[in-house]
Design a protein around this motif. Structure first.
Motif, mmCIF file in Angstrom:
data_model
loop_
_atom_site.group_PDB
_atom_site.id
_atom_site.type_symbol
_atom_site.label_atom_id
_atom_site.label_comp_id
_atom_site.label_asym_id
_atom_site.label_seq_id
_atom_site.Cartn_x
_atom_site.Cartn_y
_atom_site.Cartn_z
ATOM 1 N N GLN A 17 0.828 -1.183 0.000
ATOM 2 C CA GLN A 17 0.000 0.000 0.000
ATOM 3 C C GLN A 17 0.872 1.246 0.000
ATOM 4 N N VAL A 18 0.300 2.329 -0.484
ATOM 5 C CA VAL A 18 0.989 3.609 -0.531
ATOM 6 C C VAL A 18 0.213 4.613 0.301
ATOM 7 N N GLN A 19 0.914 5.355 1.135
ATOM 8 C CA GLN A 19 0.288 6.402 1.931
ATOM 9 C C GLN A 19 0.783 7.763 1.457
ATOM 10 N N LEU A 20 -0.132 8.714 1.433
ATOM 11 C CA LEU A 20 0.201 10.090 1.088
ATOM 12 C C LEU A 20 -0.036 10.962 2.314
ATOM 13 N N VAL A 21 0.974 11.704 2.695
ATOM 14 C CA VAL A 21 0.879 12.580 3.862
ATOM 15 C C VAL A 21 1.085 14.015 3.414
ATOM 16 N N GLU A 22 0.072 14.849 3.685
ATOM 17 C CA GLU A 22 0.100 16.246 3.269
ATOM 18 C C GLU A 22 0.501 17.142 4.429
ATOM 19 N N SER A 23 1.041 18.292 4.072
ATOM 20 C CA SER A 23 1.364 19.301 5.074
ATOM 21 C C SER A 23 1.365 20.673 4.413
ATOM 22 N N GLY A 24 1.282 21.714 5.248
ATOM 23 C CA GLY A 24 1.439 23.066 4.734
ATOM 24 C C GLY A 24 0.188 23.917 4.703
ATOM 25 N N GLY A 57 -3.999 37.706 -0.732
ATOM 26 C CA GLY A 57 -2.754 38.188 -1.312
ATOM 27 C C GLY A 57 -1.535 37.441 -0.840
ATOM 28 N N GLY A 58 -1.700 36.596 0.160
ATOM 29 C CA GLY A 58 -0.573 35.863 0.717
ATOM 30 C C GLY A 58 -0.253 34.593 -0.041
ATOM 31 N N SER A 59 0.697 33.824 0.506
ATOM 32 C CA SER A 59 1.181 32.611 -0.142
ATOM 33 C C SER A 59 1.228 31.462 0.841
ATOM 34 N N LEU A 60 1.097 30.269 0.310
ATOM 35 C CA LEU A 60 1.274 29.039 1.077
ATOM 36 C C LEU A 60 1.905 28.004 0.172
ATOM 37 N N ARG A 61 2.596 27.055 0.778
ATOM 38 C CA ARG A 61 3.170 25.947 0.023
ATOM 39 C C ARG A 61 2.712 24.638 0.642
ATOM 40 N N LEU A 62 2.049 23.829 -0.155
ATOM 41 C CA LEU A 62 1.605 22.516 0.291
ATOM 42 C C LEU A 62 2.602 21.454 -0.172
ATOM 43 N N SER A 63 2.767 20.440 0.669
ATOM 44 C CA SER A 63 3.611 19.305 0.319
ATOM 45 C C SER A 63 2.830 18.015 0.503
ATOM 46 N N CYS A 64 3.187 17.014 -0.271
ATOM 47 C CA CYS A 64 2.538 15.706 -0.173
ATOM 48 C C CYS A 64 3.588 14.644 -0.467
ATOM 49 N N ALA A 65 3.896 13.845 0.534
ATOM 50 C CA ALA A 65 4.927 12.819 0.399
ATOM 51 C C ALA A 65 4.292 11.436 0.350
ATOM 52 N N ALA A 66 4.710 10.647 -0.622
ATOM 53 C CA ALA A 66 4.213 9.283 -0.771
ATOM 54 C C ALA A 66 5.224 8.302 -0.176
ATOM 55 N N SER A 67 4.716 7.312 0.538
ATOM 56 C CA SER A 67 5.579 6.283 1.096
ATOM 57 C C SER A 67 4.843 4.954 1.053
ATOM 58 N N GLY A 68 5.622 3.880 1.136
ATOM 59 C CA GLY A 68 5.011 2.559 1.121
ATOM 60 C C GLY A 68 5.936 1.539 0.499
ATOM 61 N N ARG A 69 5.395 0.352 0.323
ATOM 62 C CA ARG A 69 6.184 -0.754 -0.209
ATOM 63 C C ARG A 69 5.503 -1.324 -1.447
ATOM 64 N N PHE A 70 6.275 -1.975 -2.240
ATOM 65 C CA PHE A 70 5.764 -2.762 -3.345
ATOM 66 C C PHE A 70 5.125 -1.935 -4.453
ATOM 67 N N PHE A 71 5.509 -0.684 -4.585
ATOM 68 C CA PHE A 71 5.056 0.025 -5.767
ATOM 69 C C PHE A 71 6.235 0.211 -6.718
ATOM 70 N N ILE A 72 5.929 0.088 -7.992
ATOM 71 C CA ILE A 72 6.969 0.129 -9.020
ATOM 72 C C ILE A 72 7.368 1.562 -9.326
ATOM 73 N N ARG A 73 6.361 2.402 -9.500
ATOM 74 C CA ARG A 73 6.633 3.808 -9.809
ATOM 75 C C ARG A 73 5.376 4.627 -9.538
ATOM 76 N N ILE A 74 5.588 5.944 -9.472
ATOM 77 C CA ILE A 74 4.474 6.875 -9.374
ATOM 78 C C ILE A 74 4.375 7.622 -10.686
#
Length: 120
Positions: free
Chosen positions: A1-8, A15-32
Protein backbone atom coordinates in the motif's frame (compact mmCIF):
# COMPACT_ATOMS: atom_id res chain seq x y z
CA UNK A 1 0.00 0.00 0.00
CA UNK A 2 0.99 3.61 -0.53
CA UNK A 3 0.29 6.40 1.93
CA UNK A 4 0.20 10.09 1.09
CA UNK A 5 0.88 12.58 3.86
CA UNK A 6 0.10 16.25 3.27
CA UNK A 7 1.36 19.30 5.07
CA UNK A 8 1.44 23.07 4.73
CA UNK A 9 -2.17 24.16 5.03
CA UNK A 10 -3.31 26.94 7.32
CA UNK A 11 -4.71 30.43 7.59
CA UNK A 12 -3.42 33.15 5.29
CA UNK A 13 -4.54 36.67 4.43
CA UNK A 14 -5.74 37.58 0.94
CA UNK A 15 -2.75 38.19 -1.31
CA UNK A 16 -0.57 35.86 0.72
CA UNK A 17 1.18 32.61 -0.14
CA UNK A 18 1.27 29.04 1.08
CA UNK A 19 3.17 25.95 0.02
CA UNK A 20 1.60 22.52 0.29
CA UNK A 21 3.61 19.31 0.32
CA UNK A 22 2.54 15.71 -0.17
CA UNK A 23 4.93 12.82 0.40
CA UNK A 24 4.21 9.28 -0.77
CA UNK A 25 5.58 6.28 1.10
CA UNK A 26 5.01 2.56 1.12
CA UNK A 27 6.18 -0.75 -0.21
CA UNK A 28 5.76 -2.76 -3.34
CA UNK A 29 5.06 0.02 -5.77
CA UNK A 30 6.97 0.13 -9.02
CA UNK A 31 6.63 3.81 -9.81
CA UNK A 32 4.47 6.87 -9.37
CA UNK A 33 3.02 8.29 -12.54
CA UNK A 34 0.89 11.44 -12.39
CA UNK A 35 0.59 13.40 -9.16
CA UNK A 36 -1.63 16.35 -8.43
CA UNK A 37 -4.00 18.29 -6.28
CA UNK A 38 -7.77 18.60 -6.00
CA UNK A 39 -9.72 20.87 -3.71
CA UNK A 40 -13.21 21.00 -2.28
CA UNK A 41 -14.56 24.34 -1.17
CA UNK A 42 -17.53 24.59 1.23
CA UNK A 43 -20.75 23.90 -0.64
CA UNK A 44 -18.97 23.22 -3.94
CA UNK A 45 -17.97 20.20 -5.96
CA UNK A 46 -14.45 18.84 -5.98
CA UNK A 47 -12.22 20.71 -8.40
CA UNK A 48 -9.01 19.62 -10.07
CA UNK A 49 -6.36 22.22 -9.27
CA UNK A 50 -3.15 21.02 -10.90
CA UNK A 51 -1.42 17.90 -12.16
CA UNK A 52 2.13 16.97 -13.04
CA UNK A 53 3.43 13.93 -14.90
CA UNK A 54 6.50 11.97 -13.91
CA UNK A 55 8.31 13.81 -16.69
CA UNK A 56 7.33 17.21 -15.32
CA UNK A 57 4.50 18.25 -17.64
CA UNK A 58 2.17 20.56 -15.72
CA UNK A 59 -1.52 21.28 -16.11
CA UNK A 60 -3.63 23.81 -14.22
CA UNK A 61 -7.23 24.78 -13.71
CA UNK A 62 -8.01 28.13 -15.29
CA UNK A 63 -8.88 29.55 -11.88
CA UNK A 64 -5.31 29.11 -10.61
CA UNK A 65 -3.19 29.64 -13.72
CA UNK A 66 -0.49 32.20 -13.12
CA UNK A 67 -0.90 32.01 -9.34
CA UNK A 68 -0.21 28.37 -8.44
CA UNK A 69 2.82 26.27 -9.35
CA UNK A 70 3.00 22.51 -9.06
CA UNK A 71 6.31 20.69 -8.85
CA UNK A 72 7.62 17.32 -7.74
CA UNK A 73 10.74 15.62 -6.50
CA UNK A 74 10.74 12.11 -7.93
CA UNK A 75 13.62 10.99 -5.71
CA UNK A 76 11.53 11.88 -2.66
CA UNK A 77 8.15 10.83 -4.13
CA UNK A 78 6.86 14.25 -3.17
CA UNK A 79 4.62 16.76 -4.92
CA UNK A 80 4.36 20.42 -4.01
CA UNK A 81 1.85 23.17 -4.65
CA UNK A 82 3.11 26.73 -4.36
CA UNK A 83 0.11 29.06 -4.03
CA UNK A 84 0.57 32.79 -4.51
CA UNK A 85 -1.85 35.72 -4.66
CA UNK A 86 -4.37 33.74 -2.68
CA UNK A 87 -7.94 35.00 -2.47
CA UNK A 88 -10.99 33.96 -0.51
CA UNK A 89 -12.18 31.77 -3.41
CA UNK A 90 -9.15 29.54 -2.78
CA UNK A 91 -10.44 28.54 0.66
CA UNK A 92 -10.90 24.77 0.56
CA UNK A 93 -9.64 21.43 1.71
CA UNK A 94 -6.81 20.43 -0.62
CA UNK A 95 -6.21 16.77 -1.42
CA UNK A 96 -3.17 15.36 -3.16
CA UNK A 97 -3.28 12.23 -5.25
CA UNK A 98 -0.80 9.90 -6.88
CA UNK A 99 -1.35 7.46 -9.72
CA UNK A 100 0.72 4.52 -8.53
CA UNK A 101 1.85 1.47 -10.46
CA UNK A 102 1.79 -1.49 -8.09
CA UNK A 103 2.88 -5.08 -8.70
CA UNK A 104 -0.75 -6.05 -9.11
CA UNK A 105 -1.88 -3.11 -11.21
CA UNK A 106 -2.51 0.63 -11.12
CA UNK A 107 -4.09 2.45 -8.20
CA UNK A 108 -4.94 6.04 -7.35
CA UNK A 109 -3.98 6.97 -3.81
CA UNK A 110 -5.21 10.00 -1.87
CA UNK A 111 -3.96 12.17 0.94
CA UNK A 112 -6.04 12.96 4.01
CA UNK A 113 -6.61 16.57 3.02
CA UNK A 114 -5.25 19.82 4.37
CA UNK A 115 -7.36 22.91 5.02
CA UNK A 116 -6.42 26.21 3.43
CA UNK A 117 -8.31 29.25 4.72
CA UNK A 118 -7.87 32.62 3.08
CA UNK A 119 -9.32 35.34 5.26
CA UNK A 120 -8.51 38.75 6.65
Amino acid sequence: QVQLVESGGGLVQPGGSLRLSCAASGRFFIRINDMGWYRRAPGKQRELVATITSGGTENYADSVKGRFTISRNNAKNTVYLEMDSLNTEDTAVYYCYAAVQLLGGAQTCWGQGTLVTVSS
